[in-house]
Scaffold this motif. Structure first.
Motif, PDB file in Angstrom:
ATOM      1  N   THR A  87      -6.726 -33.761 -33.895  1.00  0.00           N
ATOM      2  CA  THR A  87      -5.757 -34.389 -34.789  1.00  0.00           C
ATOM      3  C   THR A  87      -4.391 -34.448 -34.114  1.00  0.00           C
ATOM      4  O   THR A  87      -4.212 -33.944 -33.008  1.00  0.00           O
ATOM      5  CB  THR A  87      -5.634 -33.602 -36.111  1.00  0.00           C
ATOM      6  N   LYS A 144      -1.914 -32.798 -34.913  1.00  0.00           N
ATOM      7  CA  LYS A 144      -1.330 -31.461 -34.890  1.00  0.00           C
ATOM      8  C   LYS A 144      -2.172 -30.480 -34.070  1.00  0.00           C
ATOM      9  O   LYS A 144      -1.934 -29.278 -34.098  1.00  0.00           O
ATOM     10  CB  LYS A 144      -1.170 -30.943 -36.316  1.00  0.00           C
ATOM     11  N   GLY A 158      -8.642 -29.243 -35.452  1.00  0.00           N
ATOM     12  CA  GLY A 158      -8.835 -28.878 -36.849  1.00  0.00           C
ATOM     13  C   GLY A 158     -10.297 -28.978 -37.218  1.00  0.00           C
ATOM     14  O   GLY A 158     -11.092 -29.626 -36.528  1.00  0.00           O
ATOM     15  N   SER A 161      -4.685 -22.560 -41.950  1.00  0.00           N
ATOM     16  CA  SER A 161      -4.570 -22.345 -40.508  1.00  0.00           C
ATOM     17  C   SER A 161      -5.377 -23.391 -39.772  1.00  0.00           C
ATOM     18  O   SER A 161      -6.494 -23.730 -40.177  1.00  0.00           O
ATOM     19  CB  SER A 161      -5.059 -20.946 -40.138  1.00  0.00           C
ATOM     20  N   GLN A 162      -4.812 -23.921 -38.686  1.00  0.00           N
ATOM     21  CA  GLN A 162      -5.536 -24.848 -37.835  1.00  0.00           C
ATOM     22  C   GLN A 162      -6.621 -24.110 -37.061  1.00  0.00           C
ATOM     23  O   GLN A 162      -6.620 -22.873 -36.969  1.00  0.00           O
ATOM     24  CB  GLN A 162      -4.579 -25.532 -36.849  1.00  0.00           C
ATOM     25  N   TYR A 163      -7.543 -24.851 -36.492  1.00  0.00           N
ATOM     26  CA  TYR A 163      -8.616 -24.268 -35.698  1.00  0.00           C
ATOM     27  C   TYR A 163      -8.008 -23.453 -34.555  1.00  0.00           C
ATOM     28  O   TYR A 163      -7.167 -23.937 -33.803  1.00  0.00           O
ATOM     29  CB  TYR A 163      -9.491 -25.385 -35.129  1.00  0.00           C
ATOM     30  N   ARG A 208      -1.594 -22.561 -35.451  1.00  0.00           N
ATOM     31  CA  ARG A 208      -0.665 -23.314 -36.297  1.00  0.00           C
ATOM     32  C   ARG A 208      -1.011 -23.049 -37.758  1.00  0.00           C
ATOM     33  O   ARG A 208      -2.170 -23.130 -38.142  1.00  0.00           O
ATOM     34  CB  ARG A 208      -0.751 -24.807 -35.981  1.00  0.00           C
ATOM     35  N   THR A 262       0.091 -23.896 -41.859  1.00  0.00           N
ATOM     36  CA  THR A 262       0.830 -24.724 -42.806  1.00  0.00           C
ATOM     37  C   THR A 262       0.933 -23.981 -44.134  1.00  0.00           C
ATOM     38  O   THR A 262      -0.087 -23.532 -44.677  1.00  0.00           O
ATOM     39  CB  THR A 262       0.130 -26.074 -43.027  1.00  0.00           C
TER      40      THR A 262
END
Length: 280
Positions: free
Chosen positions: A37, A39, A42, A111-113, A117, A119
């Protein structure tokens, strides 16, 4: 046939679907996948699988699916484990908010993978200066932190709950995007304009008011307004419309009898001819 395999992936339940391309991966609907992604990496769930041949032109370049998450592979899950769970991150964020004395309500942490990161979704009655909070959270979580302030509707979608109908909120169960809702829709459906009756858990107008609005608009076009003079095509009399039933498409008509009295007749709309339309 030359073309591109495309999978529609959602990152949240009832969330927006994003298209990704994939090669050399055997995918089925319901599979968990790791995708690239804007960001970073993910994880999401495959909800649509399609194919685009070479003649179909894509409007934008799609990002790829990296791999499929093995459902029964514990090692796969461990490889993406965060330092803290979502609940633990939310608890930490609440403690930090109390420390900085900010008027914020933590709704959810994601949490992202890989856990690099995080959010944090929150609601607040006004604007919040959370610059010091972000630094404190980033230090405590050992990750890059992004804070997102959401409105009343998005807050309800994140938290979920039961509506006045007894079912789970539409927004948190299947409604992927919010649509405009107006009080005119409630009036069009002859609903009582009581805020407790036409408002959802978010305090805004019920999203379900839009579901049958077009049907009500179509039915209302054939219904003579109250006070209109109508005549029956099958029976030899005319009268004034006193009351109407929108869904059953019948009206109550006040008819003058030969004896000088009046009586109320219930007639289907299809049987009537409009002689004089009321402005009511």
């Amino acid at each position: 046939m030359q073309g591109t395999n495309i999978a529609g992936v959602q990152f949240k339940r009832a969330g927006k679907i994003y298209d990704f391309i994939y090669k050399n991966i055997n995918l089925r609907i319901g599979d968990q996948v790791v995708v690239e992604t804007q960001k970073g990496l993910g994880t999401g769930k495959v909800v649509v699988i399609g194919f685009q041949d070479g003649e179909q032109s894509s409007q934008k370049e799609l990002k790829p699916i990296i791999k499929k998450v093995i459902k029964d592979g514990k090692n796969e899950k461990k490889s993406q484990d965060r330092k803290l769970s979502d609940e633990e991150m939310s608890d930490l964020a609440k403690k930090k908010i109390s420390k900085h004395k900010l008027k914020m309500k933590i709704l959810k942490c994601e949490s992202q993978y890989g856990g690099n990161r995080v959010t944090v979704y929150f609601s607040s009655p006004g604007r919040v200066d959370f610059r010091d909070l972000v630094k404190d959270l980033a230090s405590g979580l050992k990750a890059r932190v992004e804070l997102k302030q959401v409105g009343a509707r998005d807050e309800t979608k994140l938290l979920g709950g039961l509506g006045v109908c007894g079912r789970e909120y539409c927004c948190s169960s299947f409604l992927r995007e919010f649509v405009p809702v107006s009080i005119k829709m409630a009036k069009n459906q002859n609903l009582a304009l009581n805020p407790n009756k036409v408002s959802g858990g978010c305090g805004r107008l019920l999203c379900c008011l839009t579901y049958e609005n077009e049907t009500y608009k179509t039915l209302r076009k054939t219904l003579p307004p109250i006070g209109s003079l109508v005549a029956s095509r099958l029976q030899n009399f005319s009268g004034i419309v006193q009351k109407s039933d929108l869904l059953n498409q019948v009206v109550q008509v006040k008819v003058e009898t030969s004896e000088g009295n009046s009586e109320i007749k219930t007639l289907p709309v299809a049987e009537l001819t409009m002689l004089k339309k009321s402005n009511n």
